[in-house]
Design an enzyme around this catalytic site. Structure first.
Site, PDB file in Angstrom:
ATOM      1  CB  SER A 165      -8.977   0.767  -1.598  1.00  0.00           C
ATOM      2  OG  SER A 165      -9.751   1.908  -1.301  1.00  0.00           O
ATOM      3  CG  HIS A 218      -5.033   3.773  -0.309  1.00  0.00           C
ATOM      4  ND1 HIS A 218      -4.661   2.453  -0.314  1.00  0.00           N
ATOM      5  CD2 HIS A 218      -6.112   3.863  -1.117  1.00  0.00           C
ATOM      6  CE1 HIS A 218      -5.485   1.760  -1.087  1.00  0.00           C
ATOM      7  NE2 HIS A 218      -6.376   2.601  -1.596  1.00  0.00           N
ATOM      8  CG  ASP A 266      -2.323   0.508   0.895  1.00  0.00           C
ATOM      9  OD1 ASP A 266      -2.430   1.684   0.531  1.00  0.00           O
ATOM     10  OD2 ASP A 266      -3.287  -0.259   0.990  1.00  0.00           O
TER      11      ASP A 266
END
Length: 588
Positions: free
Chosen positions: A529, A202, A139
């Site tokens: 995600s 994220h 990630d």
């Protein structure tokens, strides 16, 4: 900042097109990173780096040139990444034993209530062997000081763990037991941190969703208040930072898979994917996941945010767990109230309080910035740069399309009401008071503006409504069939991925405006995600209960016990939701 849904696709498609154009225009003698993939690691006493260096020397002519060219030598499968010219690429491609020479293409980045909605409440999570399970995430990094990653009550990492904590200004603990970062292209933009630390938000959100600790009183400016936690709070986290502001390099992804296998992870979570369909032997996630599977590691991957179009699914290799995004039983709305008393409810995660104070209301078409070359046909959509700040300042603006709010914000507006029917099942958070209503309601607002001498309006603080239709697969979630092998069904299953409260990097912008200066510890986000780490956490939960189960057994348990999704809500049926919604407690 990473965005989701339609906006993600447009932004990253534009970026990828630009990269391809630059690639085509480059000199053929320029060295670019390529992956030379040769399949399984040979048996016997085999020094990967020495063998790969020898191969490079045979093509480049000098040992020193080979040393300078080599970027990664992968040890758990037979491949290496190196900087090669087009002529050298051709020579490697013609060698016996070389499966593919793959350009280092760029891939893109594709909870309080969600785990309770799945039936995995705090009371039945249990503690069985959780601390022995390690989830590796590929990630954007992680924010290690976040309270979701507190290691209180956790002992030392399991003895099988061989990983490391890499980079300056980054520390591990007994929760985050590994941190590595990769950047084969050495591209760094403003804000990128050369460490496993997360500047995008994220990676922090995916990690906390899968295995974050319990944190009472978490919220996004008071919205979605409750106890935030991951699916398996006792599990360990290992972060492999492969994604940066420009995206995620294929060579870096393979390097992360290689390290994760050697480090001793149990589950790999990958919330990213290719921009367009590619064969399995060109896709770094498919290759990495294949070799991880052979070492007993299941890879959970996001389906992508390019729905609802058919054949849009990403990560379609049969040995991966491919996860769609579905709703939970809440939605976020904000009301726009006009001076005549009419109120319109729209989708929005509105964190701004106007205290019911009204402001002048104007139509975007009446505020065109003609001196900048804009016209009424552009400003009615409130496109950034199209608006005259003298006309917009201190006013609420009605816009005829969904936008990110920056057009009104930069023109000093107080808020925006946007009319758009394209997105009806998830909400964005904005950098100013905002809500998105239907086009039919928008016609009523425009009529009010045009027939009232001094139109006024206000936008109320966001609120939460119960969504009795949940679960259903959200519109942006990518659909099957499998674009490479249509006879192999994809997707596999679905998990919560809409309006999920999750941990956030405090230096990442909290709204869809990349320049939003606010700092938050939690955010409300949608995307596959977010559904992927739900499935990763569920897989880790199953692995904790059954440590000897293979990747296929874990995947089978999740798919064969999935909660049936109502087919009447989905015209594309299993190509939208796979075998159904994950049900972790049944899977064990």
């Amino acid at each position: 900042m990473v965005k989701t849904g339609l906006m993600t696709w447009l932004l990253y498609s534009t970026l990828f097109a630009a990269l391809l154009l630059n690639s085509d225009a480059a000199n053929a003698d320029e060295r670019k990173v390529h992956i030379v993939y040769m399949g399984d690691r040979p048996k016997g006493d085999f020094s990967a780096k020495a063998t790969h260096h020898s191969l490079l020397t045979s093509v480049l002519g000098r040992s020193s040139s080979a040393q300078e060219s080599l970027v990664y030598s992968y040890g758990n499968f037979n491949a290496f990444a190196a900087k090669l010219t087009e002529e050298e690429v051709q020579k490697f491609s013609e060698m016996d034993g070389v499966v593919r020479v793959i350009p280092n293409h760029i891939l893109k980045l594709h909870t309080t209530r969600s785990w309770d909605f799945l039936g995995l409440s705090q009371s039945n999570v249990g503690a069985q062997l959780q601390g022995d399970v390690v989830i590796g995430l590929l990630d954007t990094g992680i924010w290690p000081e976040h309270e979701s990653f507190n290691d209180q009550g956790l002992g030392a990492p399991p003895s099988k763990w061989k990983g490391t904590c890499q980079g300056a200004n980054f520390t591990c603990n007994n929760k985050i037991i590994g941190g590595r970062y990769y950047n084969s292209e050495n591209w760094y933009y403003e804000g990128d941190l050369e460490s496993p630390r997360d500047s995008e938000g994220h990676g922090t959100r995916t990690s906390s969703t899968a295995a974050g600790d319990r944190v009472p009183g978490a919220s996004y400016y008071g919205l979605a208040n409750g106890t935030a936690r991951g699916g398996i709070p006792g599990a360990r986290i290992a972060m492999y930072k492969v994604c940066w502001s420009f995206g995620c390099g294929a060579a870096d992804i393979l390097a992360a898979f290689d390290d994760a296998i050697a480090d001793g992870v149990d589950i790999i979570s990958v919330s990213l994917g290719s921009v367009f369909p590619v064969p399995y032997d060109v896709d770094p996630i498919a290759i990495g996941a294949f070799h991880a599977m052979k070492y007993g590691i299941l890879t959970s991957s996001s389906a992508g945010n390019s729905g609802p179009w058919p054949y849009s699914v990403s990560n379609y290799a049969p040995w991966t767990l491919t996860v769609a995004a579905s709703t939970i039983d809440r939605k976020f709305v904000a009301k726009a109230v006009l001076g005549n008393g009419q109120a319109f409810t729209g989708l929005s995660i509105n964190s701004f309080e106007l205290y019911r104070k009204t402001y002048p209301l104007i139509w975007g078409g009446d505020s065109a910035n003609y001196s900048a070359g804009a016209s009424q046909d552009l400003s009615k959509y409130c496109i950034t740069g199209s608006m005259n700040s003298y006309k917009v300042e201190g006013k609420i603006v009605f816009c005829e399309v969904l936008w990110d709010g920056t057009g009104v914000l930069l023109a000093n507006g107080m808020g925006t009401i946007m009319a758009d029917d394209e997105i009806t099942d998830f909400a964005f958070n904005y950098p100013l008071p905002a809500t998105q209503i239907s086009t039919s309601d928008g016609e009523k607002i425009l009529d009010y503006i045009k027939t009232t001498e001094n139109p006024i309006a206000t936008i109320l603080l966001g609120e939460t409504l119960t969504d009795y239709m949940a679960p259903y697969v959200v519109s942006f979630s990518s659909r099957g069939p499998n674009p490479v092998a249509p006879d192999i069904l994809k997707l596999d299953l679905t998990a919560p991925g809409v309006d999920i409260l999750t941990a956030w990097s405090p230096i990442a912008p909290p709204s869809i405006d990349w320049e939003d200066p606010r700092s938050v510890d939690y955010n409300i986000i949608s995307g596959t995600s977010m559904s992927c780490p739900h499935a990763s956490g569920a897989a880790a939960y199953v692995k904790a209960a059954h440590p000897d189960w293979s990747p296929a057994a874990v995947k089978s348990a999740l798919m064969t016990t999935a909660t049936v999704v109502d087919p009447n809500k989905h015209e594309d049926l299993e190509f939208a939701y796979g075998s159904g919604q994950i049900n972790p407690t049944q899977a064990i």
